[in-house]
Design a protein around this motif. Structure first.
Motif, mmCIF file in Angstrom:
data_model
loop_
_atom_site.group_PDB
_atom_site.id
_atom_site.type_symbol
_atom_site.label_atom_id
_atom_site.label_comp_id
_atom_site.label_asym_id
_atom_site.label_seq_id
_atom_site.Cartn_x
_atom_site.Cartn_y
_atom_site.Cartn_z
ATOM 1 N N ILE A 224 26.343 56.992 135.790
ATOM 2 C CA ILE A 224 24.969 57.406 135.505
ATOM 3 C C ILE A 224 24.175 57.529 136.796
ATOM 4 C CG2 ILE A 224 22.827 56.739 134.331
ATOM 5 C CD1 ILE A 224 24.570 55.401 132.193
ATOM 6 N N GLY A 225 24.471 56.652 137.760
ATOM 7 C CA GLY A 225 23.801 56.765 139.055
ATOM 8 C C GLY A 225 24.050 58.105 139.720
ATOM 9 N N SER A 226 25.230 58.690 139.480
ATOM 10 C CA SER A 226 25.523 60.003 140.063
ATOM 11 C C SER A 226 24.747 61.123 139.393
ATOM 12 C CB SER A 226 27.024 60.293 139.960
ATOM 13 O OG SER A 226 27.403 60.537 138.611
ATOM 14 N N LEU A 227 24.131 60.826 138.225
ATOM 15 C CA LEU A 227 23.369 61.849 137.494
ATOM 16 C C LEU A 227 21.859 61.670 137.613
ATOM 17 C CD1 LEU A 227 25.400 61.973 134.141
ATOM 18 C CD2 LEU A 227 25.365 63.724 135.913
ATOM 19 N N ILE A 228 21.422 60.561 138.214
ATOM 20 C CA ILE A 228 19.997 60.227 138.209
ATOM 21 C C ILE A 228 19.142 61.326 138.828
ATOM 22 C CG2 ILE A 228 18.318 58.712 139.345
ATOM 23 C CD1 ILE A 228 19.969 56.370 138.572
ATOM 24 N N LEU A 229 19.614 61.906 139.933
ATOM 25 C CA LEU A 229 18.800 62.903 140.634
ATOM 26 C C LEU A 229 18.692 64.220 139.891
ATOM 27 C CD1 LEU A 229 19.991 62.341 144.310
ATOM 28 C CD2 LEU A 229 17.935 61.467 143.193
ATOM 29 N N THR A 230 19.594 64.475 138.949
ATOM 30 C CA THR A 230 19.601 65.784 138.276
ATOM 31 C C THR A 230 19.357 65.704 136.780
ATOM 32 O OG1 THR A 230 22.010 65.645 138.017
ATOM 33 C CG2 THR A 230 21.175 66.768 139.980
ATOM 34 N N SER A 231 19.314 64.503 136.198
ATOM 35 C CA SER A 231 19.186 64.378 134.747
ATOM 36 C C SER A 231 18.074 63.394 134.392
ATOM 37 C CB SER A 231 20.513 63.915 134.130
ATOM 38 O OG SER A 231 20.361 63.617 132.763
ATOM 39 N N ALA A 232 17.062 63.890 133.685
ATOM 40 C CA ALA A 232 15.982 63.022 133.228
ATOM 41 C C ALA A 232 16.490 62.044 132.174
ATOM 42 C CB ALA A 232 14.843 63.866 132.655
ATOM 43 N N ALA A 233 17.437 62.502 131.327
ATOM 44 C CA ALA A 233 18.003 61.620 130.311
ATOM 45 C C ALA A 233 18.745 60.452 130.958
ATOM 46 C CB ALA A 233 18.950 62.410 129.404
ATOM 47 N N ALA A 234 19.456 60.722 132.048
ATOM 48 C CA ALA A 234 20.163 59.662 132.753
ATOM 49 C C ALA A 234 19.184 58.654 133.342
ATOM 50 C CB ALA A 234 21.045 60.261 133.850
ATOM 51 N N ARG A 235 18.068 59.150 133.880
ATOM 52 C CA ARG A 235 17.066 58.235 134.449
ATOM 53 C C ARG A 235 16.462 57.344 133.370
ATOM 54 N NH1 ARG A 235 15.995 62.934 137.606
ATOM 55 N NH2 ARG A 235 14.340 63.624 136.201
ATOM 56 N N ARG A 236 16.147 57.929 132.214
ATOM 57 C CA ARG A 236 15.580 57.137 131.120
ATOM 58 C C ARG A 236 16.581 56.107 130.613
ATOM 59 N NH1 ARG A 236 13.605 62.257 129.484
ATOM 60 N NH2 ARG A 236 15.323 62.429 127.993
ATOM 61 N N PHE A 237 17.825 56.527 130.438
ATOM 62 C CA PHE A 237 18.855 55.615 129.940
ATOM 63 C C PHE A 237 19.076 54.479 130.923
ATOM 64 C CE2 PHE A 237 23.173 54.072 129.443
ATOM 65 C CZ PHE A 237 23.292 53.937 128.066
ATOM 66 N N PHE A 238 19.108 54.796 132.201
ATOM 67 C CA PHE A 238 19.334 53.767 133.220
ATOM 68 C C PHE A 238 18.204 52.749 133.215
ATOM 69 C CE2 PHE A 238 19.531 52.010 137.518
ATOM 70 C CZ PHE A 238 20.891 51.746 137.624
ATOM 71 N N SER A 344 27.376 66.630 138.283
ATOM 72 C CA SER A 344 27.662 67.286 137.005
ATOM 73 C C SER A 344 28.155 66.234 136.037
ATOM 74 C CB SER A 344 28.712 68.384 137.169
ATOM 75 O OG SER A 344 29.972 67.831 137.509
ATOM 76 N N LEU A 345 28.196 66.591 134.752
ATOM 77 C CA LEU A 345 28.686 65.667 133.739
ATOM 78 C C LEU A 345 30.163 65.382 133.944
ATOM 79 C CD1 LEU A 345 28.243 64.042 131.175
ATOM 80 C CD2 LEU A 345 28.637 66.134 129.854
ATOM 81 N N GLN A 346 30.937 66.406 134.299
ATOM 82 C CA GLN A 346 32.367 66.209 134.535
ATOM 83 C C GLN A 346 32.595 65.237 135.688
ATOM 84 O OE1 GLN A 346 30.834 68.988 133.906
ATOM 85 N NE2 GLN A 346 32.065 70.399 132.670
ATOM 86 N N ARG A 347 31.814 65.392 136.736
ATOM 87 C CA ARG A 347 31.933 64.485 137.884
ATOM 88 C C ARG A 347 31.591 63.056 137.478
ATOM 89 N NH1 ARG A 347 27.556 63.273 142.001
ATOM 90 N NH2 ARG A 347 28.591 62.523 143.889
ATOM 91 N N ALA A 348 30.565 62.886 136.653
ATOM 92 C CA ALA A 348 30.173 61.544 136.210
ATOM 93 C C ALA A 348 31.282 60.902 135.379
ATOM 94 C CB ALA A 348 28.883 61.626 135.401
ATOM 95 N N CYS A 349 31.904 61.681 134.489
ATOM 96 C CA CYS A 349 33.008 61.142 133.683
ATOM 97 C C CYS A 349 34.175 60.736 134.578
ATOM 98 C CB CYS A 349 33.466 62.189 132.664
ATOM 99 S SG CYS A 349 32.277 62.516 131.333
ATOM 100 N N ALA A 350 34.471 61.551 135.581
ATOM 101 C CA ALA A 350 35.563 61.225 136.507
ATOM 102 C C ALA A 350 35.250 59.955 137.287
ATOM 103 C CB ALA A 350 35.806 62.398 137.449
ATOM 104 N N ILE A 351 34.011 59.815 137.756
ATOM 105 C CA ILE A 351 33.616 58.606 138.492
ATOM 106 C C ILE A 351 33.763 57.369 137.606
ATOM 107 C CG2 ILE A 351 31.619 57.408 139.469
ATOM 108 C CD1 ILE A 351 30.708 60.080 140.621
#
Length: 413
Positions: A224-238, A344-351
């Motif tokens: 989720i940290g890898s998505l924080i800068l590009t996803s508002a949903a990720a920031r809220r969830f975090f 990207s979402l794929q990158r986050a899943c891989a991480i």
């Protein structure tokens, strides 16, 4: 390619992935409600691998593959495995395990044709492991005593198929993490995500598996940290996750501590439930130069009759320093590629998958042989694969009557 043919191919590829999951379930575990001979279970799991390879070959007869560093390194891992197993110090079972690993890696090579950086294989992964957890839940309903035996300290086991608490915890943690990420990426709806996440969390809690729980939370935090800068949903969830974790740590501190200790003494907890004694004995055992380089051959991941429960020491014992180097390269290459990819979402899943496997490797074995951990890493490689280049549309050839006369004159007779 017609739509029907593409749909049929997709179903076959999904079936192959499911058969690989079935093969890696293993044959050792708790006693089941209906006693299953180990030979029968091994026949089913090995038959699943042979069927997976045959189906993958049937759907990819032209042997179209997508070369990648992960698959190359997995193939390279066969070298120390075969060299160390050839002298039969570990018996004929070592050569059998080498053949299984070769067939497993060969199937992944055949599937690599469809590794295009999409989430297709992640969905296959979730569906198959959710079906496995469904069998665990069914066993719990049918026979709670067999599903939570005293032999395992009341922890949840597989009562229909012999699965240990760490296995169930691993499967639950992986599909919870992937489903949460799909939900954040809006690739699934809340109802579908809840159907997977809620029962999986319950099963994870019943297994009392600390490694899987830590791997889930740390892996999700990194993903989720890898998505924080590009996803508002990720920031809220975090933000909500941090707040809920803080409240739970204060309000349920004693309950969480009791769950984490599982009734063990601090001394037993400090030596990792006796694992440290096995590790010390393994490292202190005398080894020849050949055994240090190539290991003693693929075995059952045990030393002195006790499980090793550490991927790095198990690889060192069975495949030597060369095996440890290759496995380290797999983790480092996948991690490096993930860090270099744009968010990207794929990158986050891989991480998430890479970090989970790295964390679990400390108290679980499996990175050096056909196992769910290698399947998780293969899934990470498929998520990080570059999208296949689209073929340029072909221009249909016009009938001669539609060709202008001036163009016809320029033709060579």
């Amino acid at each position: 390619m017609s739509i029907d043919h593409a749909s049929r191919t997709s179903k076959i590829v999904g079936t192959v992935w499911g058969l690989l999951v079935l093969n890696t379930l293993g044959s050792a575990g708790a006693k089941t409600i209906i006693p299953l001979p180990r030979s029968l279970i091994q026949m089913v799991t090995m038959g699943a691998l042979v069927a997976a390879f045959a189906l993958a070959l049937a759907v990819n007869l032209r042997l179209r593959i997508r070369p990648g560093a992960c698959l190359f390194l997995l193939t390279l891992l066969l070298v120390p495995s075969v060299i160390s197993s050839a002298d039969l110090e570990s018996g004929f079972g070592a050569l059998f395990r080498c053949a299984r690993l070769a067939l497993f890696v060969g199937t992944l090579w055949l599937l690599s044709r469809w590794w295009d950086g999409s989430l297709t294989f992640a969905r296959y992964h979730i569906r198959m492991y959710f079906a496995v957890l469904g069998s665990v839940a069914a066993g719990l309903v049918v026979s709670p005593g067999a599903a939570m035996p005293e032999l395992y300290g009341g922890r949840l086991v597989g009562a229909l198929w012999p699965l240990t608490p760490p296995q169930i915890g691993q499967y639950a943690a992986v599909i919870i993490g992937l489903t949460v990420l799909l939900l954040l990426g809006r690739r699934t709806d809340k109802a579908s995500a809840a159907v997977v996440i809620v029962p999986s969390l319950v099963l994870l809690a019943l297994t009392h598996t600390r490694t899987a729980t830590l791997g889930l939370f740390i892996g999700l935090a990194l993903a989720i940290g890898s998505l924080i800068l590009t996803s508002a949903a990720a920031r809220r969830f975090f933000a909500w996750a941090v707040l809920c974790a803080a409240v739970a740590a204060v309000a349920f501190a004693s309950a969480l501590q009791a769950w984490f200790l599982r009734g063990q003494s601090k001394e037993n907890f400090s030596n990792l439930t006796g694992r440290a004694k096995v590790w010390d004995a393994l490292l202190a055992a005398p080894r020849s130069a050949s055994e240090k380089l190539f290991g003693v051959g693929l075995g059952d991941k045990s030393f002195g009759g006790l499980p090793i429960d550490n991927s790095w020491l198990a690889v060192y014992h069975e495949q030597g320093l060369i095996g440890v180097t290759v496995v380290s390269a797999i983790i480092l290459v996948l991690g490096g590629v993930a860090l270099l990819r744009p968010p990207s979402l794929q990158r986050a899943c891989a991480i998430f998958l890479i970090s989970y496997c790295a964390i679990a490797s400390y108290t679980e074995a499996g990175l050096g042989d056909a196992s769910p951990y290698l399947l998780h890493l293969a899934l990470a490689a498929s998520l990080l694969a570059a999208p296949a280049a689209a073929a340029p549309p072909s221009t249909p050839e016009l009938p001669r009557r539609h060709i202008p006369r001036w163009a016809r004159r320029s033709e060579v007779p």
